[in-house]
Design a protein around this motif. Structure first.
Motif, PDB file in Angstrom:
ATOM      1  N   VAL A   1       0.861  -1.304  -0.046  1.00  0.00           N
ATOM      2  CA  VAL A   1       0.110   0.013  -0.008  1.00  0.00           C
ATOM      3  C   VAL A   1       0.722   1.139   0.008  1.00  0.00           C
ATOM      4  CG1 VAL A   1      -1.815   1.327   1.241  1.00  0.00           C
ATOM      5  CG2 VAL A   1      -1.889  -1.142   1.192  1.00  0.00           C
ATOM      6  N   HIS A   2       0.981   1.971  -1.076  1.00  0.00           N
ATOM      7  CA  HIS A   2       1.781   3.107  -1.352  1.00  0.00           C
ATOM      8  C   HIS A   2       0.941   4.457  -0.946  1.00  0.00           C
ATOM      9  CE1 HIS A   2       3.650   0.151  -4.116  1.00  0.00           C
ATOM     10  NE2 HIS A   2       4.062  -0.146  -2.974  1.00  0.00           N
ATOM     11  N   ALA A   3       0.599   4.622   0.223  1.00  0.00           N
ATOM     12  CA  ALA A   3      -0.330   5.753   0.502  1.00  0.00           C
ATOM     13  C   ALA A   3       0.462   6.966   0.751  1.00  0.00           C
ATOM     14  CB  ALA A   3      -1.149   5.309   1.710  1.00  0.00           C
ATOM     15  N   TYR A   4      -0.088   8.143   0.682  1.00  0.00           N
ATOM     16  CA  TYR A   4       0.443   9.284   0.973  1.00  0.00           C
ATOM     17  C   TYR A   4      -0.550  10.262   1.272  1.00  0.00           C
ATOM     18  CZ  TYR A   4      -0.677  10.883  -3.822  1.00  0.00           C
ATOM     19  OH  TYR A   4      -1.118  11.068  -5.097  1.00  0.00           O
ATOM     20  N   GLN A   5      -0.471  11.331   1.818  1.00  0.00           N
ATOM     21  CA  GLN A   5      -1.366  12.611   2.147  1.00  0.00           C
ATOM     22  C   GLN A   5      -0.637  13.846   1.388  1.00  0.00           C
ATOM     23  OE1 GLN A   5      -0.081  12.805   6.832  1.00  0.00           O
ATOM     24  NE2 GLN A   5      -1.933  13.685   6.204  1.00  0.00           N
ATOM     25  N   LYS A   6      -1.617  14.727   0.861  1.00  0.00           N
ATOM     26  CA  LYS A   6      -1.106  15.946   0.410  1.00  0.00           C
ATOM     27  C   LYS A   6      -0.798  16.930   1.565  1.00  0.00           C
ATOM     28  CE  LYS A   6      -3.502  15.400  -4.026  1.00  0.00           C
ATOM     29  NZ  LYS A   6      -4.513  15.984  -4.992  1.00  0.00           N
ATOM     30  N   ALA A   7       0.183  17.650   1.376  1.00  0.00           N
ATOM     31  CA  ALA A   7       0.593  18.786   2.353  1.00  0.00           C
ATOM     32  C   ALA A   7       0.753  19.965   1.707  1.00  0.00           C
ATOM     33  CB  ALA A   7       1.842  18.334   3.066  1.00  0.00           C
ATOM     34  N   ARG A   8       0.601  21.099   2.303  1.00  0.00           N
ATOM     35  CA  ARG A   8       0.634  22.534   1.744  1.00  0.00           C
ATOM     36  C   ARG A   8       1.259  23.474   2.656  1.00  0.00           C
ATOM     37  NH1 ARG A   8      -4.087  23.681  -1.056  1.00  0.00           N
ATOM     38  NH2 ARG A   8      -3.175  22.484  -2.827  1.00  0.00           N
ATOM     39  N   ARG A   9       2.453  23.937   2.230  1.00  0.00           N
ATOM     40  CA  ARG A   9       2.828  25.284   3.078  1.00  0.00           C
ATOM     41  C   ARG A   9       2.474  26.571   2.376  1.00  0.00           C
ATOM     42  NH1 ARG A   9       7.222  24.943   6.855  1.00  0.00           N
ATOM     43  NH2 ARG A   9       7.507  22.740   6.008  1.00  0.00           N
ATOM     44  N   VAL A  10       2.182  27.764   3.162  1.00  0.00           N
ATOM     45  CA  VAL A  10       1.746  28.937   2.753  1.00  0.00           C
ATOM     46  C   VAL A  10       2.644  29.872   3.787  1.00  0.00           C
ATOM     47  CG1 VAL A  10       0.237  30.632   2.255  1.00  0.00           C
ATOM     48  CG2 VAL A  10      -0.377  28.337   1.696  1.00  0.00           C
ATOM     49  N   TRP A  11       3.333  30.812   3.094  1.00  0.00           N
ATOM     50  CA  TRP A  11       3.790  31.770   3.738  1.00  0.00           C
ATOM     51  C   TRP A  11       3.739  33.127   3.203  1.00  0.00           C
ATOM     52  CZ3 TRP A  11       6.433  28.332   1.359  1.00  0.00           C
ATOM     53  CH2 TRP A  11       7.390  28.492   0.254  1.00  0.00           C
ATOM     54  N   ALA A  12       3.240  34.239   3.677  1.00  0.00           N
ATOM     55  CA  ALA A  12       3.098  35.546   3.298  1.00  0.00           C
ATOM     56  C   ALA A  12       3.449  36.766   4.251  1.00  0.00           C
ATOM     57  CB  ALA A  12       1.498  35.791   3.060  1.00  0.00           C
ATOM     58  N   ARG A  13       3.447  37.899   3.800  1.00  0.00           N
ATOM     59  CA  ARG A  13       4.103  39.017   4.537  1.00  0.00           C
ATOM     60  C   ARG A  13       3.049  40.074   4.911  1.00  0.00           C
ATOM     61  NH1 ARG A  13       5.932  43.950   2.726  1.00  0.00           N
ATOM     62  NH2 ARG A  13       5.816  43.277   0.493  1.00  0.00           N
TER      63      ARG A  13
END
Length: 335
Positions: free
Chosen positions: A319-331
């Motif tokens: 089982v080659h499972a993964y979950q999506k991730a997201r990183r956001v940075w702003a000023r």
């Protein structure tokens, strides 16, 4: 390893097929969370929950959940280990004096950043006391609710949030981002890292009729009915911009679950992410499913059986499972 794109397939390590079947002990971290018996919370279905806020929050605050958070911190650091700074992406200069970590959990990110910036005061805040017995002298961990009035006197150079899905209602999220904006110095940065609860596989090794495949929709539905959606990964960018932040940056990638990736860095991250899921599954699902499960609230025993089956599926090296991730940075604008 080059920076992984969210659409890039992760190569599978063929050697995991001939290895001995993994066990819970094989996937456990060598470090464990430290708890203190002086802190008490609401005990429900064998799990401990916070009592700081008047309304309930789906995530437990007990040893097992802190263990999951510890593994999650390790995954985030490993997947950024080939960058100059594995703790965050925002271009925060070495002259930063005040840094805030919202939803600090077990405080590990705040402690690591305090070591990195010895000249700064790093504050970690959460609604339950973190299980920490030692921290750098410039690190302060506090129990507070960020929805209430902020009483810190100095504005911050940097505010960080991580894995906060379901922490607030949509309206409360707008309040939090506005408070972040108001309490940052002009030119200061905000950064948030979030995960998707859905489990996927590029090679269809997570069958549509599997327990693992059902997890995302099941918990998303419960969270929707509870009034606290867990799609923060998809909403945070627009919410941060709506609060007034500019120069928004995003990085999306995949967090593998298990030792199946061929790439060494992804394999290490996958092992720790399996531990995060193994330790965290029951806590993530217990409150949601026993209160908002469909078609009716589930009994605790059904939740335990359900998450046990998911653990078993994720432990399978095929089982080659993964979950999506997201990183956001702003000023925050200078003007």
């Amino acid at each position: 390893m080059s920076e992984a794109d969210a659409n890039e397939r992760i190569a599978v390590d063929p050697d995991v097929y001939i290895a001995k079947p993994s066990t819970e002990e094989d996937n456990q971290s060598e470090t464990t969370s430290v708890s203190s018996s002086i802190y008490r919370g609401l005990i429900e279905n064998g799990r401990r929950y916070q009592t700081m806020r008047e309304d309930e929050y789906w995530s437990p605050a007990d040893d097992l959940q802190f263990e999951s958070l510890e593994a999650g911190h390790a995954v985030a650091v490993v997947l950024e280990s080939d960058t100059p700074n594995p703790l965050f992406r925002a271009p925060v200069g070495s002259s930063a004096k005040n840094i805030l970590d919202i939803g600090t959990g077990n405080g590990l990110w705040a402690i690591d950043v305090a070591d990195m910036f010895p000249q700064a005061t790093v504050r970690g805040v959460d609604i339950f006391p973190p299980p920490v017995t030692w921290m750098p002298p410039n690190c302060i961990l506090e129990v507070d609710d960020v929805l209430r009035e902020w009483t810190w006197r100095e504005p911050f150079d940097f505010i960080h949030l991580r894995i906060m899905l379901g922490a607030f209602t949509d309206k409360e999220w707008d309040i939090v981002y506005q408070k972040c904006y108001e309490n940052l110095k002009p030119g200061g940065w905000i950064e948030q890292l979030e995960l998707d609860a859905h489990l996927e596989a590029d090679d269809k090794s997570v069958p549509e009729d599997s327990m693992a495949a059902s997890w995302g929709d099941a918990t998303f539905g419960c969270a929707e009915r509870s009034g606290r959606r867990i799609d923060t990964l998809n909403t945070m960018s627009s919410s941060i911009e709506r609060a007034g932040f500019v120069d928004l940056n995003e990085k999306s990638n995949k967090w593998p679950i298990g030792a199946w990736p061929k790439d060494r860095q992804l394999k290490e991250a996958g092992l720790m992410n399996y531990h995060m899921w193994s330790a965290g599954l029951e806590g993530w699902g217990m409150w949601l499913l026993t209160k908002f499960g469909a078609p009716n609230p589930w009994p605790p025993e059904q939740v335990q059986t359900y998450v046990g089956k998911i653990r078993s599926e994720l432990k399978n090296p095929r089982v080659h499972a993964y979950q999506k991730a997201r990183r956001v940075w702003a000023r925050k604008p200078l003007n």
